[in-house]
Design a protein around this motif. Structure first.
Motif, mmCIF file in Angstrom:
data_model
loop_
_atom_site.group_PDB
_atom_site.id
_atom_site.type_symbol
_atom_site.label_atom_id
_atom_site.label_comp_id
_atom_site.label_asym_id
_atom_site.label_seq_id
_atom_site.Cartn_x
_atom_site.Cartn_y
_atom_site.Cartn_z
ATOM 1 N N GLU A 165 -4.137 42.066 -14.307
ATOM 2 C CA GLU A 165 -3.354 41.555 -13.190
ATOM 3 C C GLU A 165 -3.035 40.100 -13.454
ATOM 4 O OE1 GLU A 165 -1.536 42.693 -10.254
ATOM 5 O OE2 GLU A 165 -2.765 44.356 -10.893
ATOM 6 N N ILE A 166 -1.788 39.734 -13.262
ATOM 7 C CA ILE A 166 -1.400 38.327 -13.284
ATOM 8 C C ILE A 166 -1.317 37.903 -11.825
ATOM 9 C CG2 ILE A 166 0.376 36.656 -13.889
ATOM 10 C CD1 ILE A 166 1.111 38.530 -16.239
ATOM 11 N N VAL A 167 -2.140 36.947 -11.440
ATOM 12 C CA VAL A 167 -2.203 36.507 -10.048
ATOM 13 C C VAL A 167 -0.913 35.782 -9.703
ATOM 14 C CG1 VAL A 167 -3.445 35.104 -8.371
ATOM 15 C CG2 VAL A 167 -4.706 36.300 -10.171
ATOM 16 N N SER A 168 -0.252 36.244 -8.650
ATOM 17 C CA SER A 168 0.974 35.602 -8.203
ATOM 18 C C SER A 168 0.724 34.905 -6.872
ATOM 19 C CB SER A 168 2.101 36.625 -8.074
ATOM 20 O OG SER A 168 1.754 37.632 -7.167
ATOM 21 N N PRO A 169 1.351 33.758 -6.645
ATOM 22 C CA PRO A 169 1.108 32.998 -5.411
ATOM 23 C C PRO A 169 1.384 33.802 -4.141
ATOM 24 C CG PRO A 169 2.395 31.705 -6.959
ATOM 25 C CD PRO A 169 2.277 33.083 -7.529
ATOM 26 N N ASN A 198 1.097 37.039 -3.677
ATOM 27 C CA ASN A 198 0.275 38.243 -3.520
ATOM 28 C C ASN A 198 -1.176 38.014 -3.903
ATOM 29 O OD1 ASN A 198 2.349 40.023 -2.703
ATOM 30 N ND2 ASN A 198 3.027 40.223 -4.809
ATOM 31 N N ARG A 199 -1.695 36.827 -3.648
ATOM 32 C CA ARG A 199 -3.053 36.495 -4.091
ATOM 33 C C ARG A 199 -4.086 37.511 -3.605
ATOM 34 N NH1 ARG A 199 -4.021 32.573 -6.950
ATOM 35 N NH2 ARG A 199 -6.205 32.336 -6.518
ATOM 36 N N ARG A 200 -4.058 37.857 -2.331
ATOM 37 C CA ARG A 200 -5.051 38.806 -1.794
ATOM 38 C C ARG A 200 -4.956 40.139 -2.516
ATOM 39 N NH1 ARG A 200 -8.412 40.996 1.580
ATOM 40 N NH2 ARG A 200 -8.014 42.863 2.754
ATOM 41 N N LYS A 201 -3.748 40.619 -2.693
ATOM 42 C CA LYS A 201 -3.552 41.902 -3.370
ATOM 43 C C LYS A 201 -4.055 41.827 -4.812
ATOM 44 C CE LYS A 201 -0.072 44.986 -2.942
ATOM 45 N NZ LYS A 201 1.302 45.447 -2.894
ATOM 46 N N VAL A 235 -12.401 54.127 -11.427
ATOM 47 C CA VAL A 235 -13.388 54.021 -12.499
ATOM 48 C C VAL A 235 -12.758 53.527 -13.811
ATOM 49 C CG1 VAL A 235 -15.406 55.108 -13.552
ATOM 50 C CG2 VAL A 235 -14.573 55.952 -11.371
ATOM 51 N N VAL A 236 -11.923 52.504 -13.708
ATOM 52 C CA VAL A 236 -11.366 51.843 -14.886
ATOM 53 C C VAL A 236 -12.445 50.895 -15.402
ATOM 54 C CG1 VAL A 236 -9.550 50.321 -15.752
ATOM 55 C CG2 VAL A 236 -9.015 52.041 -14.008
ATOM 56 N N PRO A 237 -12.932 51.073 -16.642
ATOM 57 C CA PRO A 237 -14.087 50.321 -17.128
ATOM 58 C C PRO A 237 -13.917 48.802 -17.195
ATOM 59 C CG PRO A 237 -13.635 52.197 -18.560
ATOM 60 C CD PRO A 237 -12.508 52.086 -17.607
ATOM 61 N N PHE A 238 -12.706 48.315 -17.497
ATOM 62 C CA PHE A 238 -12.499 46.873 -17.646
ATOM 63 C C PHE A 238 -11.270 46.419 -16.879
ATOM 64 C CE2 PHE A 238 -14.934 48.086 -21.353
ATOM 65 C CZ PHE A 238 -15.875 47.076 -21.451
ATOM 66 N N PHE A 239 -11.366 45.204 -16.359
ATOM 67 C CA PHE A 239 -10.283 44.586 -15.595
ATOM 68 C C PHE A 239 -10.095 43.162 -16.109
ATOM 69 C CE2 PHE A 239 -9.402 41.833 -11.836
ATOM 70 C CZ PHE A 239 -8.085 42.213 -11.654
ATOM 71 N N LEU A 240 -8.860 42.796 -16.388
ATOM 72 C CA LEU A 240 -8.544 41.469 -16.907
ATOM 73 C C LEU A 240 -7.662 40.750 -15.888
ATOM 74 C CD1 LEU A 240 -8.760 39.793 -19.631
ATOM 75 C CD2 LEU A 240 -6.450 40.599 -20.061
ATOM 76 N N ARG A 241 -8.043 39.520 -15.543
ATOM 77 C CA ARG A 241 -7.253 38.729 -14.590
ATOM 78 C C ARG A 241 -6.721 37.495 -15.299
ATOM 79 N NH1 ARG A 241 -10.679 37.595 -10.083
ATOM 80 N NH2 ARG A 241 -9.885 39.501 -9.193
ATOM 81 N N VAL A 242 -5.413 37.269 -15.146
ATOM 82 C CA VAL A 242 -4.758 36.067 -15.666
ATOM 83 C C VAL A 242 -4.291 35.271 -14.460
ATOM 84 C CG1 VAL A 242 -2.838 35.187 -17.038
ATOM 85 C CG2 VAL A 242 -4.020 37.278 -17.753
ATOM 86 N N ASP A 243 -4.708 34.011 -14.398
ATOM 87 C CA ASP A 243 -4.372 33.153 -13.264
ATOM 88 C C ASP A 243 -3.683 31.906 -13.790
ATOM 89 O OD1 ASP A 243 -4.249 31.686 -10.909
ATOM 90 O OD2 ASP A 243 -6.269 32.255 -10.287
ATOM 91 N N LEU A 244 -2.456 31.677 -13.355
ATOM 92 C CA LEU A 244 -1.660 30.548 -13.828
ATOM 93 C C LEU A 244 -1.508 29.460 -12.771
ATOM 94 C CD1 LEU A 244 1.139 32.637 -15.579
ATOM 95 C CD2 LEU A 244 -0.893 31.627 -16.623
ATOM 96 N N ARG A 245 -2.389 29.443 -11.781
ATOM 97 C CA ARG A 245 -2.295 28.440 -10.718
ATOM 98 C C ARG A 245 -2.269 27.029 -11.279
ATOM 99 N NH1 ARG A 245 -7.210 29.227 -6.986
ATOM 100 N NH2 ARG A 245 -8.112 29.632 -9.005
#
Length: 100
Positions: A11-15, A17-20, A33-43
């Motif tokens: 997920e790329i965090v967007s201003p 839709n932050r909560r979502k 049951v997705v084993p891994f989650f990657l978050r990209v935050d460009l704030r």
């Protein structure tokens, strides 16, 4: 592809839709049951990347890095990057005579 077949989702965090992006989507991925989650935050133009692994129904941090440091993950595959590279800005070439 059905979400339940995914090994890693990001997920790329967007201003707007932050909560979502920060709360709702990881819950949805964990429920599937997705084993891994990657978050990209460009704030604030300071990119950061964090990898989470699903453990007992919740995502727990495994690796993280902000611009200027190296993000390294070993699972579910090897990957390494300086989050600053995500901005897509050209590197300024070194001055003649300087080592780089």
């Amino acid at each position: 592809m059905d979400i339940r077949h995914a090994v890693l989702l990001g997920e790329i965090v967007s201003p707007g839709n932050r909560r979502k992006d920060i709360i709702d989507r990881p819950r949805e991925y964990a429920a599937a049951v997705v084993p891994f989650f990657l978050r990209v935050d460009l704030r604030n133009r300071v990119p950061a990347i964090a990898l989470y692994e699903l453990t007992e129904g919740e995502y727990r941090p495994v690796a993280a890095a902000a611009a200027g440091t190296r993000f390294v993950m070993r699972e579910p595959f090897e990957f390494s990057i300086d989050p600053a590279d995500l901005l897509g800005e050209e590197a300024v070439p070194d001055e003649p005579g300087e080592e780089g």
